[in-house]
Design a protein around this motif. Structure first.
Motif, PDB file in Angstrom:
ATOM      1  N   PHE A 152      89.870  69.592 -65.359  1.00 45.32           N
ATOM      2  CA  PHE A 152      91.214  69.435 -65.909  1.00 45.32           C
ATOM      3  C   PHE A 152      91.491  70.301 -67.131  1.00 45.32           C
ATOM      4  O   PHE A 152      92.608  70.301 -67.647  1.00 45.32           O
ATOM      5  CB  PHE A 152      91.451  67.958 -66.302  1.00 45.32           C
ATOM      6  CG  PHE A 152      91.111  66.985 -65.217  1.00 45.32           C
ATOM      7  CD1 PHE A 152      91.901  66.873 -64.090  1.00 45.32           C
ATOM      8  CD2 PHE A 152      89.969  66.188 -65.316  1.00 45.32           C
ATOM      9  CE1 PHE A 152      91.576  65.972 -63.083  1.00 45.32           C
ATOM     10  CE2 PHE A 152      89.638  65.286 -64.318  1.00 45.32           C
ATOM     11  CZ  PHE A 152      90.452  65.175 -63.194  1.00 45.32           C
ATOM     12  N   GLY A 153      90.459  71.029 -67.624  1.00 37.85           N
ATOM     13  CA  GLY A 153      90.629  71.776 -68.873  1.00 37.85           C
ATOM     14  C   GLY A 153      91.632  72.919 -68.760  1.00 37.85           C
ATOM     15  O   GLY A 153      91.498  73.786 -67.886  1.00 37.85           O
ATOM     16  N   ARG A 154      92.627  72.906 -69.634  1.00 35.28           N
ATOM     17  CA  ARG A 154      93.639  73.961 -69.676  1.00 35.28           C
ATOM     18  C   ARG A 154      93.919  74.441 -71.104  1.00 35.28           C
ATOM     19  O   ARG A 154      94.259  75.598 -71.318  1.00 35.28           O
ATOM     20  CB  ARG A 154      94.959  73.457 -69.061  1.00 35.28           C
ATOM     21  CG  ARG A 154      94.883  73.099 -67.585  1.00 35.28           C
ATOM     22  CD  ARG A 154      94.652  74.309 -66.706  1.00 35.28           C
ATOM     23  NE  ARG A 154      94.648  73.954 -65.294  1.00 35.28           N
ATOM     24  CZ  ARG A 154      93.587  73.529 -64.619  1.00 35.28           C
ATOM     25  NH1 ARG A 154      92.423  73.412 -65.250  1.00 35.28           N
ATOM     26  NH2 ARG A 154      93.668  73.228 -63.339  1.00 35.28           N
ATOM     27  N   SER A 165      84.362  78.198 -79.917  1.00 36.43           N
ATOM     28  CA  SER A 165      83.827  77.819 -78.606  1.00 36.43           C
ATOM     29  C   SER A 165      84.976  77.829 -77.602  1.00 36.43           C
ATOM     30  O   SER A 165      85.562  76.787 -77.296  1.00 36.43           O
ATOM     31  CB  SER A 165      83.180  76.426 -78.688  1.00 36.43           C
ATOM     32  OG  SER A 165      82.459  76.136 -77.522  1.00 36.43           O
ATOM     33  N   PRO A 166      85.317  78.993 -77.087  1.00 36.11           N
ATOM     34  CA  PRO A 166      86.527  79.142 -76.261  1.00 36.11           C
ATOM     35  C   PRO A 166      86.537  78.302 -74.998  1.00 36.11           C
ATOM     36  O   PRO A 166      87.610  77.969 -74.490  1.00 36.11           O
ATOM     37  CB  PRO A 166      86.536  80.639 -75.913  1.00 36.11           C
ATOM     38  CG  PRO A 166      85.647  81.282 -76.919  1.00 36.11           C
ATOM     39  CD  PRO A 166      84.619  80.265 -77.259  1.00 36.11           C
ATOM     40  N   LYS A 167      85.369  77.947 -74.456  1.00 34.20           N
ATOM     41  CA  LYS A 167      85.337  77.173 -73.217  1.00 34.20           C
ATOM     42  C   LYS A 167      85.619  75.697 -73.421  1.00 34.20           C
ATOM     43  O   LYS A 167      85.844  74.977 -72.455  1.00 34.20           O
ATOM     44  CB  LYS A 167      83.966  77.346 -72.543  1.00 34.20           C
ATOM     45  CG  LYS A 167      83.718  78.756 -72.016  1.00 34.20           C
ATOM     46  CD  LYS A 167      82.419  78.828 -71.253  1.00 34.20           C
ATOM     47  CE  LYS A 167      82.192  80.229 -70.688  1.00 34.20           C
ATOM     48  NZ  LYS A 167      80.923  80.319 -69.929  1.00 34.20           N
ATOM     49  N   LYS A 168      85.578  75.224 -74.665  1.00 33.73           N
ATOM     50  CA  LYS A 168      85.883  73.821 -74.942  1.00 33.73           C
ATOM     51  C   LYS A 168      87.398  73.612 -74.906  1.00 33.73           C
ATOM     52  O   LYS A 168      88.157  74.412 -75.444  1.00 33.73           O
ATOM     53  CB  LYS A 168      85.338  73.425 -76.317  1.00 33.73           C
ATOM     54  CG  LYS A 168      83.817  73.527 -76.439  1.00 33.73           C
ATOM     55  CD  LYS A 168      83.111  72.558 -75.524  1.00 33.73           C
ATOM     56  CE  LYS A 168      81.617  72.502 -75.807  1.00 33.73           C
ATOM     57  NZ  LYS A 168      80.930  73.765 -75.527  1.00 33.73           N
ATOM     58  N   THR A 169      87.813  72.503 -74.290  1.00 31.72           N
ATOM     59  CA  THR A 169      89.244  72.215 -74.137  1.00 31.72           C
ATOM     60  C   THR A 169      89.572  70.837 -74.682  1.00 31.72           C
ATOM     61  O   THR A 169      88.691  69.966 -74.809  1.00 31.72           O
ATOM     62  CB  THR A 169      89.656  72.282 -72.650  1.00 31.72           C
ATOM     63  OG1 THR A 169      88.923  71.278 -71.911  1.00 31.72           O
ATOM     64  CG2 THR A 169      89.360  73.660 -72.066  1.00 31.72           C
ATOM     65  N   TRP A 170      90.853  70.637 -74.985  1.00 26.73           N
ATOM     66  CA  TRP A 170      91.318  69.327 -75.450  1.00 26.73           C
ATOM     67  C   TRP A 170      91.135  68.265 -74.371  1.00 26.73           C
ATOM     68  O   TRP A 170      90.812  67.109 -74.677  1.00 26.73           O
ATOM     69  CB  TRP A 170      92.791  69.404 -75.857  1.00 26.73           C
ATOM     70  CG  TRP A 170      92.994  69.906 -77.247  1.00 26.73           C
ATOM     71  CD1 TRP A 170      93.423  71.135 -77.640  1.00 26.73           C
ATOM     72  CD2 TRP A 170      92.776  69.161 -78.462  1.00 26.73           C
ATOM     73  NE1 TRP A 170      93.477  71.224 -79.008  1.00 26.73           N
ATOM     74  CE2 TRP A 170      93.096  70.022 -79.540  1.00 26.73           C
ATOM     75  CE3 TRP A 170      92.337  67.864 -78.735  1.00 26.73           C
ATOM     76  CZ2 TRP A 170      92.992  69.615 -80.863  1.00 26.73           C
ATOM     77  CZ3 TRP A 170      92.235  67.470 -80.050  1.00 26.73           C
ATOM     78  CH2 TRP A 170      92.558  68.332 -81.105  1.00 26.73           C
TER      79      TRP A 170
END
Length: 526
Positions: A327-329, A336-341
């Motif tokens: 669901f990460g958008r 850490s660019p791959k981490k999402t809200w």
């Protein structure tokens, strides 16, 4: 036109004519070109200074910094009034100052900025994120890289969970050995980054000093644990008693010896680099050794204080990865660019729920809730006690706003839970909200050196430090939480402290305690 410009054009034309003459052989052509080589930029500038001109063609021969260097040498001869007033390249003094100041500023930034030195250790530090065994690589060759990485992480993630359960089954001794092994491996991975810098400059004794300070730090911290946990045994062994009595003095002496060793190894050319690496080692000790000590202390408070926090970090990492994968958008943080809200929030909610469920399960077994104590009778560490009220069921009345919501569903406004579950709730909040920042800190650290992972021990995950970056932060919080809100004096700890007293002090304590019991009517002496 200035005289020097005429000379330059004339010599250029002569050079072109010589190149077009096919009758001249190569040796003669090179000799003629050397004889007709245009005069150097310094000579040209000097002639232009005398005539107060600066021809545009100078720009084709040298960049600004060369002109500026020659200018700096010439101004000593010419004085403050220079040729720039009549120059087509520097239209006026403001233009000259602007260009040369920009050049000076850029050179200073290149010298002072660490990021501009192109520190790239990616070739020296192995990466484990994309590493996989040959068999799995062959079996998964037809799958996209995204799903292949998902499968590899899943396989080795479950293997690590199984190993963790096996260590918990092995008891406190197995866990302490595992913590020590993980500590040494994490220290090695961090020091290897500094060692890559050390090898570049050939600095003496950096690696030896780093491991020496690790040994001295472990002697201090684990010696403190030995005093608190095994005081009864230690005081019965003469040579151990002497070491414990002077433990802090011995620890301090070890550190001073390391400090003297470092000072004697200083090299004039590399003072700044050596002190930077000295600070590097001490930061590593602060992050790794002290946190490992806190983990050991948490284990002796009861295995539940070790298992639940560690499980929360593991679950938060897993659930954040799952929610972020599907669901990460929305990016969460720059380092850490791959981490999402989506991963951060979903992982946090799932961690709170799972943490409370695990706590409810573990509170039912004395093996997990009893403190680890040394039994003088059996001569070993045991986990056997009557569970304290913290691990027995209590009935709580819900607050009004929650009671009204429960009444809507026909449920009672009372709830029966273990008090430890309340502590687990606060620990799960910390592991969900603050815990990930340990990983963000590690990500920023790796980006500073342009490396992907700390190592390649675990395929799909990286190094040991990549998996334990959040655990160390959590261990410190749990230790502080225990001693701030949970810990109370116990009989064993009190007896151990009594045995450390001198015989006359123990006798004095006996009479004081005896008198207090008699005055309160608890002890009747006939």
């Amino acid at each position: 036109m200035a005289e020097c410009e005429l000379r330059q054009r004339k010599k250029e034309d002569e050079g072109v004519k010589l190149e077009n003459n096919e009758e001249i052989n190569v040796v003669e052509q090179e000799q003629v070109l050397r004889e007709n080589k245009p005069e150097t930029i310094n000579d040209c500038i000097q002639s232009c200074v005398m005539t107060n001109t600066m021809p545009p063609m100078v720009r084709r021969y040298r960049p600004v910094h060369k002109i500026y260097s020659a200018y700096q040498n010439l101004r000593k001869l010419k004085g403050p009034k220079h040729w720039y007033a009549g120059s087509n390249y520097f239209n006026n003094q403001a233009s000259f100052n602007f260009r040369t100041n920009n050049y000076r500023r850029s050179k200073k930034e290149d010298f002072d900025s660490e990021d501009d030195k192109n520190i790239d250790l990616s070739a020296k530090i192995p990466s484990g994120t994309n590493k996989m065994p040959y068999l799995l690589e062959t079996l998964l060759s037809g799958i996209s890289e995204r799903w292949r990485n998902w499968i590899i992480r899943g396989i080795f993630g479950w293997l690590m969970i199984g190993l963790f359960c096996l260590l918990c089954y092995g008891g406190p001794l197995a866990l302490m050995i595992a913590v020590l092994v993980v500590q040494v491996k994490c220290f090695e991975e961090i020091i290897n980054i500094g060692y890559s810098v050390y090898r570049i400059h050939g600095l003496p004794w950096f690696r030896s000093l780093s491991w020496y300070f690790l040994m001295a730090s472990n002697y201090f911290f684990y010696g403190e644990s030995l005093v608190d946990i095994f005081a009864v045994v230690v005081n019965r062994t003469e040579y151990l008693k002497m070491l414990i009595t002077y433990h802090r003095f011995v620890s301090f002496s070890l550190y001073i010896a390391g400090l003297v060793w470092f000072v004697l190894s200083l090299v004039r050319k590399y003072y700044m680099k050596q002190f930077s690496l000295f600070a590097w080692t001490h930061v590593c000790l602060l992050i790794v050794v002290s946190q490992s000590y806190f983990i050991i202390r948490n284990i002796f408070e009861g295995l539940i204080w070790f298992i639940v926090p560690v499980s929360m970090i593991i679950l938060n990492d897993i659930w954040a990865y799952v929610f972020g994968f599907f669901f990460g958008r929305t990016p969460l943080i720059q380092v850490s660019p791959k981490k999402t809200w989506e991963g951060f929030i979903g992982g946090g909610v799932a961690t709170v729920i799972c943490g409370i469920v695990i706590s409810y399960f573990l509170c039912q077994y004395p093996y997990f809730v009893c403190p680890v104590e040394y039994s003088e009778k059996f001569g070993k560490m045991i986990i056997d006690c009557e569970p304290s009220p913290l691990y027995t069921l209590h009935e709580y009345v819900l607050p009004d706003f929650m009671a009204h919501a429960m009444n809507l569903f026909g449920a009672s406004n009372k709830i029966t839970i273990y008090p430890f579950m309340i502590h687990a709730f606060w620990m799960s909040l910390f592991s969900s909200i603050i815990g990930p920042f340990g990983g963000f800190f590690a990500s920023g650290f790796k980006r500073a050196f342009k490396i992907k992972d700390f190592g390649d021990v675990i395929p799909g995950h990286g190094g040991i430090m990549d998996r334990f970056d959040c655990q160390y932060l959590m261990a410190t919080f749990v230790n502080v939480y225990i001693y701030s809100f949970v810990s109370t004096p116990t009989l064993q700890k009190t007896v151990q402290q009594v045995f450390t007293l001198r015989p006359e002090e123990q006798l004095q304590l006996f009479y004081v305690l005896k008198g207090s019991l008699e005055n309160r009517g608890i002890l009747n002496v006939q």
